[in-house]
Scaffold this motif. Structure first.
Motif, PDB file in Angstrom:
ATOM      1  N   TYR A   1      25.933  71.875  44.215  1.00  0.00           N
ATOM      2  CA  TYR A   1      24.996  72.225  43.270  1.00  0.00           C
ATOM      3  C   TYR A   1      23.495  72.354  43.606  1.00  0.00           C
ATOM      4  O   TYR A   1      22.658  73.105  43.095  1.00  0.00           O
ATOM      5  CB  TYR A   1      25.127  71.402  41.848  1.00  0.00           C
ATOM      6  CG  TYR A   1      26.457  71.535  41.291  1.00  0.00           C
ATOM      7  CD1 TYR A   1      26.535  72.723  40.491  1.00  0.00           C
ATOM      8  CD2 TYR A   1      27.667  70.696  41.466  1.00  0.00           C
ATOM      9  CE1 TYR A   1      27.883  73.026  39.766  1.00  0.00           C
ATOM     10  CE2 TYR A   1      28.751  71.085  40.910  1.00  0.00           C
ATOM     11  CZ  TYR A   1      28.899  72.375  40.170  1.00  0.00           C
ATOM     12  OH  TYR A   1      30.024  72.449  39.431  1.00  0.00           O
TER      13      TYR A   1
ATOM     14  N   ILE B   1      22.919  75.636  45.075  1.00  0.00           N
ATOM     15  CA  ILE B   1      22.665  76.296  43.701  1.00  0.00           C
ATOM     16  C   ILE B   1      21.300  76.403  43.365  1.00  0.00           C
ATOM     17  O   ILE B   1      20.300  77.445  43.528  1.00  0.00           O
ATOM     18  CB  ILE B   1      23.517  76.300  42.730  1.00  0.00           C
ATOM     19  CG1 ILE B   1      25.090  76.812  43.058  1.00  0.00           C
ATOM     20  CG2 ILE B   1      23.191  76.880  41.510  1.00  0.00           C
ATOM     21  CD1 ILE B   1      25.932  76.332  41.986  1.00  0.00           C
ATOM     22  N   GLU B   2      20.812  75.144  43.218  1.00  0.00           N
ATOM     23  CA  GLU B   2      19.252  74.942  42.906  1.00  0.00           C
ATOM     24  C   GLU B   2      18.460  75.457  44.086  1.00  0.00           C
ATOM     25  O   GLU B   2      17.432  75.938  43.787  1.00  0.00           O
ATOM     26  CB  GLU B   2      19.248  73.411  42.780  1.00  0.00           C
ATOM     27  CG  GLU B   2      19.781  72.928  41.533  1.00  0.00           C
ATOM     28  CD  GLU B   2      19.698  71.405  41.370  1.00  0.00           C
ATOM     29  OE1 GLU B   2      18.807  70.656  41.891  1.00  0.00           O
ATOM     30  OE2 GLU B   2      20.561  70.748  40.291  1.00  0.00           O
TER      31      GLU B   2
ATOM     32  N   MET C   1      18.171  79.201  43.773  1.00  0.00           N
ATOM     33  CA  MET C   1      17.285  79.334  42.701  1.00  0.00           C
ATOM     34  C   MET C   1      15.902  79.217  42.449  1.00  0.00           C
ATOM     35  O   MET C   1      14.927  80.129  42.084  1.00  0.00           O
ATOM     36  CB  MET C   1      17.807  78.590  41.395  1.00  0.00           C
ATOM     37  CG  MET C   1      19.231  78.866  40.628  1.00  0.00           C
ATOM     38  SD  MET C   1      19.994  77.866  39.443  1.00  0.00           S
ATOM     39  CE  MET C   1      19.043  78.123  38.256  1.00  0.00           C
ATOM     40  N   LYS C   2      15.617  77.948  43.306  1.00  0.00           N
ATOM     41  CA  LYS C   2      14.122  77.949  43.577  1.00  0.00           C
ATOM     42  C   LYS C   2      13.555  78.675  44.718  1.00  0.00           C
ATOM     43  O   LYS C   2      12.213  79.254  44.277  1.00  0.00           O
ATOM     44  CB  LYS C   2      14.158  76.383  43.784  1.00  0.00           C
ATOM     45  CG  LYS C   2      12.493  75.897  44.156  1.00  0.00           C
ATOM     46  CD  LYS C   2      12.614  74.440  44.719  1.00  0.00           C
ATOM     47  CE  LYS C   2      11.552  73.929  45.542  1.00  0.00           C
ATOM     48  NZ  LYS C   2      11.613  72.834  46.138  1.00  0.00           N
TER      49      LYS C   2
ATOM     50  N   SER D   1      19.213  83.668  39.860  1.00  0.00           N
ATOM     51  CA  SER D   1      19.796  83.161  38.560  1.00  0.00           C
ATOM     52  C   SER D   1      20.768  82.312  39.107  1.00  0.00           C
ATOM     53  O   SER D   1      21.400  82.311  40.219  1.00  0.00           O
ATOM     54  CB  SER D   1      20.255  83.965  37.715  1.00  0.00           C
ATOM     55  OG  SER D   1      21.572  84.860  38.130  1.00  0.00           O
ATOM     56  N   ASP D   2      21.314  81.413  37.939  1.00  0.00           N
ATOM     57  CA  ASP D   2      22.467  80.365  38.406  1.00  0.00           C
ATOM     58  C   ASP D   2      23.563  81.082  38.856  1.00  0.00           C
ATOM     59  O   ASP D   2      24.376  80.706  39.830  1.00  0.00           O
ATOM     60  CB  ASP D   2      22.815  79.541  37.205  1.00  0.00           C
ATOM     61  CG  ASP D   2      23.906  78.576  37.438  1.00  0.00           C
ATOM     62  OD1 ASP D   2      24.880  79.059  37.826  1.00  0.00           O
ATOM     63  OD2 ASP D   2      23.588  77.579  36.993  1.00  0.00           O
ATOM     64  N   GLU D   3      23.995  82.294  38.159  1.00  0.00           N
ATOM     65  CA  GLU D   3      25.214  83.231  38.086  1.00  0.00           C
ATOM     66  C   GLU D   3      25.022  83.747  39.762  1.00  0.00           C
ATOM     67  O   GLU D   3      25.993  83.970  40.584  1.00  0.00           O
ATOM     68  CB  GLU D   3      25.190  84.280  37.526  1.00  0.00           C
ATOM     69  CG  GLU D   3      26.317  85.011  37.659  1.00  0.00           C
ATOM     70  CD  GLU D   3      26.898  86.029  36.236  1.00  0.00           C
ATOM     71  OE1 GLU D   3      27.435  87.010  36.679  1.00  0.00           O
ATOM     72  OE2 GLU D   3      26.270  85.595  35.331  1.00  0.00           O
ATOM     73  N   GLU D   4      23.615  84.430  39.869  1.00  0.00           N
ATOM     74  CA  GLU D   4      23.551  84.930  41.313  1.00  0.00           C
ATOM     75  C   GLU D   4      23.637  84.179  42.469  1.00  0.00           C
ATOM     76  O   GLU D   4      24.326  84.416  43.507  1.00  0.00           O
ATOM     77  CB  GLU D   4      22.019  85.769  41.354  1.00  0.00           C
ATOM     78  CG  GLU D   4      22.093  87.268  40.560  1.00  0.00           C
ATOM     79  CD  GLU D   4      20.475  87.378  40.288  1.00  0.00           C
ATOM     80  OE1 GLU D   4      20.163  88.490  40.080  1.00  0.00           O
ATOM     81  OE2 GLU D   4      19.677  86.407  40.701  1.00  0.00           O
ATOM     82  N   ALA D   5      23.464  82.906  42.285  1.00  0.00           N
ATOM     83  CA  ALA D   5      23.369  81.846  43.490  1.00  0.00           C
ATOM     84  C   ALA D   5      24.537  81.205  43.616  1.00  0.00           C
ATOM     85  O   ALA D   5      25.292  81.364  44.742  1.00  0.00           O
ATOM     86  CB  ALA D   5      22.488  80.736  42.990  1.00  0.00           C
ATOM     87  N   THR D   6      25.538  81.189  42.468  1.00  0.00           N
ATOM     88  CA  THR D   6      26.930  80.853  42.519  1.00  0.00           C
ATOM     89  C   THR D   6      27.565  81.815  43.528  1.00  0.00           C
ATOM     90  O   THR D   6      28.425  81.653  44.379  1.00  0.00           O
ATOM     91  CB  THR D   6      27.578  80.476  41.296  1.00  0.00           C
ATOM     92  OG1 THR D   6      26.520  79.411  40.653  1.00  0.00           O
ATOM     93  CG2 THR D   6      28.997  80.080  41.304  1.00  0.00           C
TER      94      THR D   6
END
Length: 154
Positions: A38, A41-42, A45-46, A51-56
């Protein structure tokens, strides 16, 4: 954005491009670098404005999927949510959960249970009424030798 690559530094393999440096949480007894899923993912995003979905999706397809090519040198990507979701852990991993109170999470690269060294040490001490040195020796000489993945969390 470039696809996630790996780099070697000081004998350890790190993710590079993106680095996920902010998501580093520790290392294993044999020097593998450990990342928090996680946190990765953060970081995307930063730093990459995903986005959360793109990062995942990026991590799934460009990082975790390629890590096994490094075989036993691959960094670990630990989903720490499994530390509190032991039923989910058992569903996603065939490995026995031997010390539930010491679970750090699930390594998403090799789907193995990962244990927090400090928690495991205290648990082994208490369960066996051993001192710290005896418990440490047992963890190193027995549990790690048997294949338990133990992380020294920073």
């Amino acid at each position: 954005m470039k696809r996630s690559m790996f780099m070697e530094k000081g004998g350890q393999i790190y993710f590079d491009e993106p680095s996920y440096e902010e998501a580093l949480i520790g290392e294993t007894d044999d020097g593998k670098v450990v990342y928090d899923y996680y946190g990765m993912i953060e970081s995307l995003m930063k730093n990459e404005e995903m986005s959360d979905e793109e990062a995942t999706d990026f991590i799934s397809y460009n990082t975790i999927r390629f890590a096994p090519y490094l075989k036993d040198r691959a960094p670990l990507v630990v989903d720490q949510s499994y530390a509190t979701d032991l039923d989910g852990l058992k569903e996603n991993c065939e490995q026995e959960v031997r010390y539930p109170e010491a679970v750090l999470g699930l390594d998403l690269v090799q789907t193995k249970v990962v244990y927090d060294y400090d928690k495991l040490l205290k648990l082994v001490e208490k369960e066996n009424d051993w001192n710290e040195d005896t418990a440490r020796d047992y963890i190193i000489e027995t549990l790690i030798e048997e294949g338990l993945v133990v992380v020294f969390v920073d």
